[in-house]
Enzyme design. Sequence first.
Site, PDB file in Angstrom:
ATOM      1  N   HIS A   1       0.849  -1.202   0.000  1.00 56.74           N
ATOM      2  CA  HIS A   1       0.000   0.000   0.000  1.00 56.74           C
ATOM      3  C   HIS A   1       0.881   1.247   0.000  1.00 56.74           C
ATOM      4  O   HIS A   1       1.945   1.266   0.626  1.00 56.74           O
ATOM      5  CB  HIS A   1      -0.905  -0.025   1.234  1.00 56.74           C
ATOM      6  CG  HIS A   1      -1.993   0.992   1.192  1.00 56.74           C
ATOM      7  ND1 HIS A   1      -1.773   2.317   1.485  1.00 56.74           N
ATOM      8  CD2 HIS A   1      -3.307   0.887   0.863  1.00 56.74           C
ATOM      9  CE1 HIS A   1      -2.912   2.986   1.348  1.00 56.74           C
ATOM     10  NE2 HIS A   1      -3.858   2.145   0.974  1.00 56.74           N
TER      11      HIS A   1
ATOM     12  N   SER B   1     -10.181   7.269  -3.192  1.00 58.78           N
ATOM     13  CA  SER B   1     -11.391   8.080  -3.049  1.00 58.78           C
ATOM     14  C   SER B   1     -12.608   7.495  -3.764  1.00 58.78           C
ATOM     15  O   SER B   1     -13.402   8.232  -4.350  1.00 58.78           O
ATOM     16  CB  SER B   1     -11.122   9.519  -3.495  1.00 58.78           C
ATOM     17  OG  SER B   1     -10.147  10.114  -2.639  1.00 58.78           O
TER      18      SER B   1
HETATM   19  C1  PEP Z   1      -6.883   2.978   0.461  1.00 59.93           C
HETATM   20  O1  PEP Z   1      -6.593   3.136   1.630  1.00 59.93           O
HETATM   21  O2  PEP Z   1      -6.457   1.985  -0.140  1.00 59.93           O
HETATM   22  C2  PEP Z   1      -7.732   3.969  -0.188  1.00 59.93           C
HETATM   23  C3  PEP Z   1      -7.983   3.818  -1.451  1.00 59.93           C
HETATM   24  O3  PEP Z   1      -8.195   4.997   0.599  1.00 59.93           O
HETATM   25  P1  PEP Z   1      -9.374   6.037   0.213  1.00 59.93           P
HETATM   26  O4  PEP Z   1     -10.519   5.208  -0.342  1.00 59.93           O
HETATM   27  O5  PEP Z   1      -9.726   6.681   1.502  1.00 59.93           O
HETATM   28  O6  PEP Z   1      -8.828   6.961  -0.805  1.00 59.93           O
END
Ligand code: PEP
Length: 252
Positions: free
Chosen positions: A94, A208
């Site tokens: 990640h 997001s």
């Molecule tokens: C994530 O943590 O993998 C992610 C995509 O976070 P967000 O959906 O908050 O952008």
Amino acid sequence: MRRCLIAANWKMHGNVPSIQAYLETLIERVGSDDPEVVVCPPFTFLPVALLIASGSGIAIGSQNCHWEEKGAFTGEVSATMLAELGARWVIVGHSERRQHFGETDASAAARAKAAQRAGLSVIFCVGETLEQRDSGETLAVLERQSAAVAGLDPALLAVAYEPVWAIGTGRNATPAQAQEAHATLRRRAAELLGAEAAGALRILYGGSVKPNNAVSLLAESDVDGALVGGASLDVEGFCAIIHAAPGHRPGV
Ligand code: PEP
């Protein structure tokens, strides 16, 4: 056919009292025609989440694992330990691990291999920074980061395209940007794993994803699901994202 996959990355959020209600709602709302659903809470909540989700269609995963089975690695948790507990998935590479904890392409590859050795399925994350996108390096970055899949078992693998500039910012990639990146990743997977494995590989979009943009992102032909951070903390919103995805999508 590729079964769509929607994964929740709770990051460092959640608490024991709320997990039961969250998972019970999810179990009730997700049917067999829906996409596959994985919830990845912090390490400490895994036992309770596994207990509640036991016997349901909801899989539980971890947000990281170490590449060694055991040893003097204070604060780390091995893939073997996660598998022994009953976890089925692990998120690897990640961008928050890369940004804040020194994760590299090599360490992410080592974690992914260890996870698969322990029988866990891996969500392998790749994605460019805003600076890299602005300087036209996106596809080259994706090709470099995804080289790690060469050593992996495609049967225990999903790839997540997560542009760093879209994670937690409220600014998602457009469906066209996501499709371009996903098509590149699938082409790359065909070189590394063969055409058949690449055709069956699930490539998730993350960054997001919200109930109001999920339908258009998940309508793209190479977007086989989503890795959802912030919006996965609200079970109603997460269910809306799950139901925005087709259950299956034709393979290539
Ligand atoms: C994530 O943590 O993998 C992610 C995509 O976070 P967000 O959906 O908050 O952008």
